[in-house]
Design a protein around this motif. Structure first.
Motif, PDB file in Angstrom:
ATOM      1  N   TYR A  56      35.693  24.073  64.613  1.00 24.60           N
ATOM      2  CA  TYR A  56      36.445  24.743  63.834  1.00 24.60           C
ATOM      3  C   TYR A  56      37.931  25.264  64.522  1.00 24.60           C
ATOM      4  O   TYR A  56      37.852  25.301  65.693  1.00 24.60           O
ATOM      5  CB  TYR A  56      35.763  25.848  63.131  1.00 24.60           C
ATOM      6  CG  TYR A  56      35.331  26.939  64.086  1.00 24.60           C
ATOM      7  CD1 TYR A  56      36.073  28.173  64.498  1.00 24.60           C
ATOM      8  CD2 TYR A  56      34.023  26.643  64.920  1.00 24.60           C
ATOM      9  CE1 TYR A  56      35.698  29.001  65.276  1.00 24.60           C
ATOM     10  CE2 TYR A  56      33.651  27.907  65.829  1.00 24.60           C
ATOM     11  CZ  TYR A  56      34.216  28.909  66.007  1.00 24.60           C
ATOM     12  OH  TYR A  56      34.073  29.865  66.870  1.00 24.60           O
ATOM     13  N   TYR A  91      32.188  18.193  56.026  1.00 29.42           N
ATOM     14  CA  TYR A  91      32.052  19.445  55.689  1.00 29.42           C
ATOM     15  C   TYR A  91      30.394  19.786  55.665  1.00 29.42           C
ATOM     16  O   TYR A  91      29.716  18.793  55.113  1.00 29.42           O
ATOM     17  CB  TYR A  91      32.927  20.167  54.740  1.00 29.42           C
ATOM     18  CG  TYR A  91      34.347  19.992  55.249  1.00 29.42           C
ATOM     19  CD1 TYR A  91      34.886  21.303  55.917  1.00 29.42           C
ATOM     20  CD2 TYR A  91      35.122  19.127  55.102  1.00 29.42           C
ATOM     21  CE1 TYR A  91      36.325  21.297  56.315  1.00 29.42           C
ATOM     22  CE2 TYR A  91      36.415  18.959  55.382  1.00 29.42           C
ATOM     23  CZ  TYR A  91      37.070  20.318  56.016  1.00 29.42           C
ATOM     24  OH  TYR A  91      38.413  20.164  56.408  1.00 29.42           O
ATOM     25  N   HIS A 108      43.163  23.976  55.202  1.00 26.09           N
ATOM     26  CA  HIS A 108      41.915  24.658  55.848  1.00 26.09           C
ATOM     27  C   HIS A 108      42.123  25.952  56.150  1.00 26.09           C
ATOM     28  O   HIS A 108      42.947  26.348  57.021  1.00 26.09           O
ATOM     29  CB  HIS A 108      41.485  23.783  57.055  1.00 26.09           C
ATOM     30  CG  HIS A 108      41.465  22.258  56.798  1.00 26.09           C
ATOM     31  ND1 HIS A 108      40.449  21.503  57.043  1.00 26.09           N
ATOM     32  CD2 HIS A 108      42.518  21.309  56.628  1.00 26.09           C
ATOM     33  CE1 HIS A 108      40.721  20.379  56.864  1.00 26.09           C
ATOM     34  NE2 HIS A 108      42.158  20.218  56.646  1.00 26.09           N
ATOM     35  N   GLU A 168      36.705  27.094  59.347  1.00 25.80           N
ATOM     36  CA  GLU A 168      35.806  26.030  58.425  1.00 25.80           C
ATOM     37  C   GLU A 168      35.199  25.019  59.357  1.00 25.80           C
ATOM     38  O   GLU A 168      35.996  24.224  59.829  1.00 25.80           O
ATOM     39  CB  GLU A 168      36.720  25.449  57.510  1.00 25.80           C
ATOM     40  CG  GLU A 168      36.948  26.447  56.455  1.00 25.80           C
ATOM     41  CD  GLU A 168      35.845  26.660  55.350  1.00 25.80           C
ATOM     42  OE1 GLU A 168      35.281  25.678  55.337  1.00 25.80           O
ATOM     43  OE2 GLU A 168      36.281  27.561  54.320  1.00 25.80           O
ATOM     44  N   HIS A 205      33.751  21.439  60.645  1.00 15.36           N
ATOM     45  CA  HIS A 205      33.814  20.209  60.034  1.00 15.36           C
ATOM     46  C   HIS A 205      33.833  19.124  61.234  1.00 15.36           C
ATOM     47  O   HIS A 205      33.942  19.654  62.332  1.00 15.36           O
ATOM     48  CB  HIS A 205      35.139  19.935  59.141  1.00 15.36           C
ATOM     49  CG  HIS A 205      36.282  20.111  59.895  1.00 15.36           C
ATOM     50  ND1 HIS A 205      36.920  21.298  59.994  1.00 15.36           N
ATOM     51  CD2 HIS A 205      37.193  19.244  60.361  1.00 15.36           C
ATOM     52  CE1 HIS A 205      38.005  21.413  60.716  1.00 15.36           C
ATOM     53  NE2 HIS A 205      38.455  19.928  61.072  1.00 15.36           N
ATOM     54  N   LEU A 225      38.430  25.496  51.744  1.00 12.29           N
ATOM     55  CA  LEU A 225      39.140  24.175  51.842  1.00 12.29           C
ATOM     56  C   LEU A 225      39.687  23.723  50.571  1.00 12.29           C
ATOM     57  O   LEU A 225      39.047  23.930  49.528  1.00 12.29           O
ATOM     58  CB  LEU A 225      37.740  23.160  52.372  1.00 12.29           C
ATOM     59  CG  LEU A 225      38.062  21.761  52.101  1.00 12.29           C
ATOM     60  CD1 LEU A 225      39.459  21.294  53.156  1.00 12.29           C
ATOM     61  CD2 LEU A 225      36.909  20.791  52.261  1.00 12.29           C
TER      62      LEU A 225
END
Length: 279
Positions: free
Chosen positions: A49, A67, A82, A86, A88, A122
């Protein structure tokens, strides 16, 4: 900076301005860090992140971004926002991928009085307005110059203004809004009539003309032109060898001169200059 991913390494948090791949032409202005990133034969990157919120504008190639609850297929012209933190990961890179990233420091939101209105989570940004803004930002980043900082910050602020407008109307959008977007994207290279569009949506043409600008902040014809510019920038960024005349016709423009005039109006550059920059 150059971050090399090793299969057994773990990178939980990417600090301000850090992105996987080979980052070049970094510019910092008032809390915004603009980074052009290239990914040569990268296969994947681990779950991670980012410390700050950021925009990512894919400028060539394609990849898959994963995600916790969804996958997003990204290709030239894809634009995402973003929020910070977050998690991913990325995979399925084509041999050469590049992207323009705009990392946004928390203090920038405060200074621009956006802390309480900024988007969270997102966002997959499909608006042709926003994609054209980032095509223009790409041109600014590649050209450089002493005025680049002012231009960059102005464009990012404009992008947030557009995003807030989209959020404002998303809670009470009519059922036909998504349908007309799908229709216009499916037939952007054709000559459509107002009556045929209204008939397809089962709306009166007068009602459609009245309501469309309220939802899209422009007229129907302006929106179609923006989609055509968006599609042209995608093909130029993907190094399509097509001639400008053929590109103009393929994107629905009546002739090359009309295409060149509108492309420069929206991106700040003529198509040939834009093609040279992205290549």
């Amino acid at each position: 900076m150059y971050l090399i991913y090793h299969r057994n390494s773990v990178m939980d948090n990417l600090a301000k301005g850090q992105f996987f791949g080979h980052s070049r032409n970094e510019m910092v202005v008032n809390g915004l860090t603009v980074v052009q990133s290239a990914y040569h034969n990268l296969t994947s990157c681990p779950w991670h992140y980012h410390e700050n919120a950021y925009f990512a504008f894919t400028t060539s190639g394609h990849l898959l971004e994963t995600y916790k609850r969804k996958d997003i297929a990204l290709s030239a012209g894809s634009l995402t926002y973003h929020y910070s933190q977050e998690p991913h990961c990325n995979s399925r890179y084509s041999p050469y991928v590049s992207a323009l990233h705009v990392d946004i420091d928390e203090r920038w939101f405060d200074r621009c009085d956006l802390r309480h209105t900024r988007p969270e989570g997102l966002w997959e940004l499909q608006s042709p307005d926003l994609k054209i803004i980032f095509a223009r930002l790409l041109a600014e980043a590649k050209q450089g110059g002493t005025e680049q900082g002012i231009g960059t910050e102005s464009l990012v602020l404009t992008a947030f203004s557009k995003m807030l407008q989209l959020r404002e109307f998303s809670d009470h959008k009519p059922a036909w809004q998504e349908k007309i977007k799908e229709l216009l994207y499916a037939h952007y290279d054709e000559t459509l009539s107002l009556t045929s569009i209204a008939s397809e949506l089962q709306l009166h043409p007068v009602y459609l003309c009245q309501q469309f600008p309220k939802l899209f902040q422009c007229t129907l014809s302006e929106y179609v032109r923006k989609i055509r510019i968006e599609k042209a920038t995608e093909r130029l960024m993907n190094r399509d060898p097509i001639s400008l005349t053929s590109l103009a016709y393929a994107c629905g423009f009546s002739d090359q001169s009309h295409f060149i005039r509108l492309f420069k109006k929206h991106t700040g550059l003529i198509p040939l200059a834009f093609r040279k920059l992205v290549q």
